[in-house]
Scaffold this active site. Structure first.
Site, PDB file in Angstrom:
ATOM      1  N   GLU A   1      10.667  -9.286 -19.886  1.00 29.22           N
ATOM      2  CA  GLU A   1       9.969  -8.650 -20.720  1.00 29.22           C
ATOM      3  C   GLU A   1      11.032  -8.298 -21.785  1.00 29.22           C
ATOM      4  OE1 GLU A   1       8.733  -4.852 -18.804  1.00 29.22           O
ATOM      5  OE2 GLU A   1       7.556  -5.981 -17.287  1.00 29.22           O
TER       6      GLU A   1
ATOM      7  N   MET B   1       0.852  -1.329   0.099  1.00 25.58           N
ATOM      8  CA  MET B   1       0.011  -0.006  -0.115  1.00 25.58           C
ATOM      9  C   MET B   1       0.992   1.113   0.250  1.00 25.58           C
ATOM     10  SD  MET B   1      -3.153   1.266  -0.038  1.00 25.58           S
ATOM     11  CE  MET B   1      -4.375   0.139   0.411  1.00 25.58           C
ATOM     12  N   GLY B   2       1.455   1.455  -1.063  1.00 25.29           N
ATOM     13  CA  GLY B   2       2.308   2.746  -1.179  1.00 25.29           C
ATOM     14  C   GLY B   2       1.453   3.640  -2.335  1.00 25.29           C
ATOM     15  N   ARG B   3       2.193   4.571  -3.094  1.00 21.77           N
ATOM     16  CA  ARG B   3       1.536   5.538  -3.613  1.00 21.77           C
ATOM     17  C   ARG B   3       0.585   5.172  -4.742  1.00 21.77           C
ATOM     18  NH1 ARG B   3       6.817   7.675  -3.566  1.00 21.77           N
ATOM     19  NH2 ARG B   3       7.502   5.967  -4.639  1.00 21.77           N
ATOM     20  N   ILE B   4       0.897   4.040  -5.673  1.00 23.21           N
ATOM     21  CA  ILE B   4       0.108   3.449  -6.380  1.00 23.21           C
ATOM     22  C   ILE B   4      -0.848   2.585  -5.866  1.00 23.21           C
ATOM     23  CG2 ILE B   4      -0.125   1.971  -8.685  1.00 23.21           C
ATOM     24  CD1 ILE B   4       2.782   2.939  -9.165  1.00 23.21           C
TER      25      ILE B   4
ATOM     26  N   ARG C   1       6.140  -5.470 -11.037  1.00 20.58           N
ATOM     27  CA  ARG C   1       7.292  -5.881 -11.416  1.00 20.58           C
ATOM     28  C   ARG C   1       6.854  -7.528 -11.565  1.00 20.58           C
ATOM     29  NH1 ARG C   1       8.311  -1.731 -12.595  1.00 20.58           N
ATOM     30  NH2 ARG C   1      10.365  -0.552 -12.431  1.00 20.58           N
TER      31      ARG C   1
ATOM     32  N   HIS D   1       3.972  -3.586 -20.665  1.00 25.75           N
ATOM     33  CA  HIS D   1       4.645  -2.493 -19.436  1.00 25.75           C
ATOM     34  C   HIS D   1       4.361  -0.836 -19.860  1.00 25.75           C
ATOM     35  CE1 HIS D   1       7.844  -2.317 -16.393  1.00 25.75           C
ATOM     36  NE2 HIS D   1       6.912  -1.125 -16.178  1.00 25.75           N
TER      37      HIS D   1
ATOM     38  N   THR E   1       0.808  -4.758 -11.762  1.00 26.31           N
ATOM     39  CA  THR E   1       1.442  -3.555 -12.461  1.00 26.31           C
ATOM     40  C   THR E   1       2.760  -3.176 -11.865  1.00 26.31           C
ATOM     41  OG1 THR E   1       0.275  -2.046 -11.097  1.00 26.31           O
ATOM     42  CG2 THR E   1      -0.567  -2.592 -13.349  1.00 26.31           C
TER      43      THR E   1
HETATM   44  P1  NAP Z   1       5.942   3.186  -3.083  1.00 21.72           P
HETATM   45  O1  NAP Z   1       4.936   4.281  -2.930  1.00 21.72           O
HETATM   46  O2  NAP Z   1       7.322   3.070  -2.531  1.00 21.72           O
HETATM   47  O3  NAP Z   1       5.073   1.705  -2.574  1.00 21.72           O
HETATM   48  C1  NAP Z   1       5.599   0.556  -2.519  1.00 21.72           C
HETATM   49  C2  NAP Z   1       4.804  -0.184  -1.443  1.00 21.72           C
HETATM   50  O4  NAP Z   1       5.203  -1.546  -1.261  1.00 21.72           O
HETATM   51  C3  NAP Z   1       5.187   0.473  -0.028  1.00 21.72           C
HETATM   52  O5  NAP Z   1       4.000   0.665   0.593  1.00 21.72           O
HETATM   53  C4  NAP Z   1       5.807  -0.792   0.894  1.00 21.72           C
HETATM   54  O6  NAP Z   1       5.400  -0.623   2.246  1.00 21.72           O
HETATM   55  C5  NAP Z   1       5.305  -1.896   0.209  1.00 21.72           C
HETATM   56  N1  NAP Z   1       6.190  -2.895   0.437  1.00 21.72           N
HETATM   57  C6  NAP Z   1       7.580  -3.204   0.241  1.00 21.72           C
HETATM   58  N2  NAP Z   1       7.955  -4.392   0.464  1.00 21.72           N
HETATM   59  C7  NAP Z   1       6.881  -5.036   0.868  1.00 21.72           C
HETATM   60  C8  NAP Z   1       6.688  -6.427   1.599  1.00 21.72           C
HETATM   61  N3  NAP Z   1       7.599  -7.176   1.425  1.00 21.72           N
HETATM   62  N4  NAP Z   1       5.510  -6.630   1.835  1.00 21.72           N
HETATM   63  C9  NAP Z   1       4.267  -5.727   1.797  1.00 21.72           C
HETATM   64  N5  NAP Z   1       4.462  -4.397   1.272  1.00 21.72           N
HETATM   65  C10 NAP Z   1       5.764  -4.012   0.821  1.00 21.72           C
HETATM   66  O7  NAP Z   1       5.934   2.716  -4.758  1.00 21.72           O
HETATM   67  P2  NAP Z   1       5.022   3.071  -6.035  1.00 21.72           P
HETATM   68  O8  NAP Z   1       5.145   4.494  -6.482  1.00 21.72           O
HETATM   69  O9  NAP Z   1       3.658   3.011  -5.374  1.00 21.72           O
HETATM   70  O10 NAP Z   1       5.317   2.056  -6.995  1.00 21.72           O
HETATM   71  C11 NAP Z   1       5.190   0.737  -6.745  1.00 21.72           C
HETATM   72  C12 NAP Z   1       5.945  -0.038  -7.849  1.00 21.72           C
HETATM   73  O11 NAP Z   1       5.287  -0.063  -8.874  1.00 21.72           O
HETATM   74  C13 NAP Z   1       7.303   0.470  -8.140  1.00 21.72           C
HETATM   75  O12 NAP Z   1       8.357  -0.160  -7.334  1.00 21.72           O
HETATM   76  C14 NAP Z   1       7.536  -0.252  -9.638  1.00 21.72           C
HETATM   77  O13 NAP Z   1       8.153  -1.445  -9.533  1.00 21.72           O
HETATM   78  C15 NAP Z   1       6.136  -0.261 -10.031  1.00 21.72           C
HETATM   79  N6  NAP Z   1       5.663   0.419 -11.003  1.00 21.72           N
HETATM   80  C16 NAP Z   1       5.266   0.229 -12.451  1.00 21.72           C
HETATM   81  C17 NAP Z   1       4.870   0.849 -13.371  1.00 21.72           C
HETATM   82  C18 NAP Z   1       4.513   0.255 -14.645  1.00 21.72           C
HETATM   83  O14 NAP Z   1       4.508   0.758 -15.743  1.00 21.72           O
HETATM   84  N7  NAP Z   1       3.765  -0.839 -14.740  1.00 21.72           N
HETATM   85  C19 NAP Z   1       4.852   2.355 -13.295  1.00 21.72           C
HETATM   86  C20 NAP Z   1       5.267   2.655 -11.926  1.00 21.72           C
HETATM   87  C21 NAP Z   1       5.592   1.870 -10.856  1.00 21.72           C
HETATM   88  P3  NAP Z   1       5.928   0.438   3.200  1.00 21.72           P
HETATM   89  O15 NAP Z   1       5.260   1.731   2.865  1.00 21.72           O
HETATM   90  O16 NAP Z   1       5.327  -0.119   4.651  1.00 21.72           O
HETATM   91  O17 NAP Z   1       7.222   0.364   3.113  1.00 21.72           O
END
Ligand code: NAP
Length: 321
Positions: free
Chosen positions: A266, A153-156, A237, A285, A235
């Site tokens: 990919e 539960m991060g930004r996305i 990795r 992607h 969406t």
């Molecule tokens: P973010 O805000 O850093 O969110 C990542 C979340 O993952 C954080 O809330 C973190 O928890 C949680 N997390 C990490 N390890 C975990 C685990 N072992 N168990 C449970 N939760 C865990 O990142 P974001 O901006 O939302 O982006 C997320 C991911 O989307 C990126 O890392 C990227 O790989 C992918 N992405 C893909 C695309 C695409 O084109 N498809 C575009 C953008 C991003 P905490 O908050 O508690 O640390």
């Protein structure tokens, strides 16, 4: 300052780099090979990389000790050995925040497409199988009032929860490393154990970064805990999901369907059985693929690169996990 940009990116960022740097841009649609990446980056002070470029100790050795900054054109940075960069005093930047809504929209689109049999329907029309309205055909899953499980539960993840909670009245379960009281309040959400999320969710959407704890998090045992009517959306990795286990689960009806914007590798291998599964919707992607998001990513990537070259703090610097 000498800079290598490993692919053509929007002018919003590239022009600013070109204005002040001796800048070479990889011109092809396909990424540079490993050898080409090493050759072109050698002697550079900064490199603007993409997630298809592996940035590791061998890369740093080749480029040389003058390298100050690697600016990744992505929010994810699992292609970079950040700990090794830290050890060498090389700053690493990413582009968070500006692709949140674009990626969340793709996650919801995939959820809808997989739940409502878009792929079977489109194949039916494209391959001239469409003979009549079928009372027993293309029967999918309802969305209204169901439960969404957000893994990470991060930004996305929060942006997806917002869309599904307020749009379709879904209950929200999630996992994260830390507590998120503001998320609980906003979406009446509940942080639960992973096994609870799997057992209780009708839809599971992956939004963690790829790290040692999340690599192959979804395998045979995970799918066995999900509802047979459930839909998996990824969406984040490709490496978070064991693709062969996913194929087995889709084929056996262990889960209903999947929607993937990311795969491992990919592109997916030409003979991957996932490519031909009617209940698997796959996109190449495209999560961040909107004009505004890509322009903003280019701007941030340029800001990070130029700050690093000038020895200033990066606006968005990443730290090792
Ligand atoms: P973010 O805000 O850093 O969110 C990542 C979340 O993952 C954080 O809330 C973190 O928890 C949680 N997390 C990490 N390890 C975990 C685990 N072992 N168990 C449970 N939760 C865990 O990142 P974001 O901006 O939302 O982006 C997320 C991911 O989307 C990126 O890392 C990227 O790989 C992918 N992405 C893909 C695309 C695409 O084109 N498809 C575009 C953008 C991003 P905490 O908050 O508690 O640390």
């Amino acid at each position: 300052m000498k800079v290598f940009v490993t692919r053509q990116i929007p002018a919003a960022g590239l022009d600013r780099i070109r204005n002040v740097c001796d800048c070479e841009v990889w011109p092809d649609r396909l990424p540079p090979s490993r050898d080409q990446l090493l050759e072109k980056s050698a002697g550079c002070d900064g490199v603007l990389s993409l997630l298809s470029d592996r940035i590791d100790a061998e890369f740093f050795d080749h480029v040389g000790p003058q390298l100050k900054v690697v600016s990744n054109f992505a929010v994810g940075y699992n292609n970079i050995d950040v700990a090794e960069a830290d050890r060498r005093g090389i700053a690493v930047g990413n582009t968070p925040g500006v692709l949140t809504d674009a990626t969340a929209d793709i996650a919801v689109g995939l959820l809808l497409a997989a739940a409502r049999c878009f792929r079977e329907g489109i194949d039916n029309v494209t391959h001239e199988q469409w003979k009549t309205w079928e009372p027993m055909g293309f029967i999918g899953q309802d969305l209204v009032g169901k439960t969404i499980g957000i893994v990470g539960m991060g930004r996305i993840g929060a942006a997806v929860a917002r869309r599904l909670h307020f749009g379709w009245g879904m209950s929200v379960l999630y996992t994260a490393r830390s507590e998120k009281p503001e998320i609980d309040d906003q979406f009446n959400a509940r942080r639960v154990e992973f096994s609870t999320l799997l057992a209780e969710s009708d839809f599971v959407s992956i939004h963690t970064d790829l790290n040692p704890q999340t690599e192959k998090l979804f395998g045979d045992e995970t799918f066995a805990q999900m509802k047979p009517t459930s839909v998996l959306v990824n969406t984040a990795r490709g490496g978070i999901v064991d693709q062969q286990a996913l194929h087995r689960a889709l084929q056996a009806g262990t889960i209903f369907a999947a929607g993937l914007d990311v795969t491992e590798p990919e592109p997916l291998a030409a003979d991957s059985p996932l490519r031909s599964m009617g209940n698997c919707v796959i996109l190449p992607h495209i999560g961040s693929g909107t004009v505004a998001s890509r322009d903003a990513m280019a701007t941030i990537a340029a800001d990070n690169l130029l700050a690093g070259l000038n020895g200033q703090p990066l606006p968005h610097r990443v730290a090792a996990n």
